[in-house]
Design a protein around this motif. Structure first.
Motif, short mmCIF file in Angstrom:
data_model
loop_
_atom_site.label_atom_id
_atom_site.label_comp_id
_atom_site.label_asym_id
_atom_site.label_seq_id
_atom_site.Cartn_x
_atom_site.Cartn_y
_atom_site.Cartn_z
N GLY A 103 52.03 32.10 44.69
CA GLY A 103 51.42 33.28 44.09
C GLY A 103 49.99 33.01 43.66
N ARG A 104 49.81 31.91 42.91
CA ARG A 104 48.46 31.57 42.43
C ARG A 104 47.55 31.12 43.56
N VAL A 105 48.08 30.23 44.40
CA VAL A 105 47.22 29.66 45.45
C VAL A 105 46.86 30.70 46.50
N LEU A 106 47.85 31.41 47.01
CA LEU A 106 47.56 32.41 48.02
C LEU A 106 46.85 33.62 47.42
N GLY A 112 57.73 34.71 37.20
CA GLY A 112 58.57 33.65 37.71
C GLY A 112 58.70 33.62 39.23
N SER A 113 57.59 33.74 39.94
CA SER A 113 57.54 33.70 41.42
C SER A 113 58.19 34.92 42.06
N VAL A 129 46.64 39.02 40.53
CA VAL A 129 48.02 39.35 40.84
C VAL A 129 48.82 38.09 41.22
N GLY A 130 48.17 37.12 41.86
CA GLY A 130 48.86 35.88 42.18
C GLY A 130 49.25 35.10 40.94
N TYR A 189 43.92 46.22 46.38
CA TYR A 189 43.83 44.84 46.88
C TYR A 189 44.89 43.94 46.24
N ALA A 190 45.29 44.23 45.01
CA ALA A 190 46.36 43.45 44.38
C ALA A 190 47.66 43.62 45.15
#
Length: 454
Positions: free
Chosen positions: A160-163, A333-334, A324-325, A378-379
């Motif tokens: 989520g964070r990385v992508l 929680g993913s 959003v990531g 975009y989110a």
């Protein structure tokens, strides 16, 4: 599915012992490198993709071609390009699963460069149109394979964070490419043809870097596999079988029908595709018609102002995937559905209020509304088309799943390019609001779903 109990992501493997420091260090190095080169690669595609929109200004003012390449003809060429792009989305993700992202992405870049050069040197209608078909197919070789490439190096808990950060590449490319190409075409050489050639030259440099620095998976350099890296768990039944000493499934599963069947076994992939089809028209309508929409609502700002104001939409689009990531991984929680539903709800409200809020003719209000729409669209776009598509595709079929989802969205993008030319602003934005609401309702029953793959 509705009412489905939350599925827990398998725990991350234990951290390596002190004596194995080199493996984590190597993995971290490759993860940083792959993140950087794939981000640059997809942003680079936009320097060819946006060349046509930049060249339109010069084409329509060029007496040697404007009688053939009229405004309506350019619009049809846009539609042809988007249709080819949609077809390619359904193909190249599957090819990336079969042959690896490297071959597909590099081939797409090469095709895009050749097509752009052809358009820079020839303005014959059939040549121009044919080159745009090639361009659409070539451009669609970027997203799904690169998403798969990233999924091979990063596990579910951090995707989520990385992508989310990684997905800022297409918003950045859409922002940076037009002024760069316009400067070369109109300030340096005063020729619309240079927009195509400058874009091709830029992407050629990116292609060279991609061939040097990109790898499909960590084992290419003898590093850890994705499933044994510090952040990944076993990602599919096939990888678990390998760990238990079983043979890999037979090669027949690589047939196109088998790959599509595997990707569609999880109904979440179908839900994502339907939601993305409903979401994409609003984004592409503003991308392709933003200056016209602004000019009709604020005629006093002139052509320059109408071109600059939609930048608010793009700037918010760069920030949205990052936000959003982070929310998806840390707050939910993913789970990918909750931030999507929230974003789609905000988008529904913003689109429904666009015409009433901009009726007063305030530039500040127009900028604010476009920024909110950009943030929301975009989110949801980044979460659906990249993170969730990779998560809910199997380990061997992440590219196919991402291609299916993005192919559905690309069909919607064709509508985003066509509808603004046929519908009034009120009908258009209320229609987009209804589509965003329906997309949110489709995803709502999947609120608690988390992927079982890593």
């Amino acid at each position: 599915m509705a009412g489905l109990a939350p599925q827990h992501v398998p725990p991350d493997p234990p951290s390596p012992q002190v004596g194995a420091r080199s493996a984590p260090a190597s993995a971290a190095h490759w993860r940083r490198q792959i993140f950087a080169i794939t981000w640059i690669a997809y942003a680079g595609f936009y320097f060819v993709r946006q060349a046509f929109s930049v060249a339109k200004l010069g084409i329509l003012d060029d007496p040697s071609v404007h009688t053939v390449l009229t405004e309506r003809v350019l619009g049809v060429i846009d539609a042809v390009y988007l249709a080819a792009y949609a077809v390619g989305q359904f193909l190249w993700g599957m090819w990336a699963d079969r042959f690896g992202p490297r071959v597909v992405v590099a081939g797409g870049m090469a095709g895009a460069i050749v097509a752009s050069c052809v358009m820079g040197f020839s303005s014959a209608l059939l040549v121009f149109g044919g080159a745009m078909v090639v361009q659409g197919l070539a451009q669609s070789a970027g997203w799904a394979p690169l998403c798969k490439n990233m999924g091979n190096f990063f596990g579910v808990r951090e995707r989520g964070r990385v992508l989310g950060i990684w997905s800022s590449n297409y918003a950045f490319g859409g922002l940076a490419a037009p002024p760069f190409l316009g400067w070369w075409a109109y300030s340096v050489f005063d020729s619309w043809r240079v927009a195509f050639l400058a874009g091709a030259g830029t992407l050629a440099v990116v292609l060279a870097a991609f061939l040097v620095f990109q790898r499909n998976t960590p084992p290419d350099e003898g590093g850890p596999t994705a499933s044994s890296s510090p952040v990944s768990a076993p990602s599919s039944s096939s990888s678990r079988a390998e760990e238990e000493g079983e043979e890999r499934p037979a090669r027949r599963q690589w047939t196109p029908l088998a790959l599509y069947h595997e990707a569609l076994k999880d109904r979440m992939v179908v839900t994502l595709g339907a939601a993305y089809f409903l979401l994409k028209p609003a984004r592409y309508a503003i991308l392709l018609w933003g200056p016209v929409i602004v000019s009709r609502r604020l005629p006093e700002v002139g052509k320059v102002g109408a071109t600059l104001i939609p930048i608010a939409f793009g700037v918010a689009g760069v920030l949205a995937p990052v936000l959003v990531g982070w929310l998806s991984d840390t707050v939910f929680g993913s789970r990918r559905t909750p931030p999507c539903v929230v974003a789609l709800g905000l988008l529904t409200v913003a689109l429904a209020l666009f015409m009433p809020l901009t009726a007063a003719g305030s530039t500040g209000v127009m900028i604010a509304v476009l920024a909110v729409i950009g943030l929301a669209v975009y989110a949801a776009d980044a979460m659906i088309s990249c993170v969730a598509a990779v998560d809910f595709g199997s380990s061997g079929g992440a590219g196919t799943a991402a291609g299916l989802v993005n192919g559905c969205g690309s069909v919607g993008a064709v509508l985003g390019g066509l509808l603004p030319g046929f519908l009034s602003g009120t009908t258009l934005f209320y229609g987009f609001a209804a589509a965003a609401l329906l997309a949110g309702l489709l995803m709502l029953p999947q609120w608690n779903r988390v992927p079982v793959t890593a």
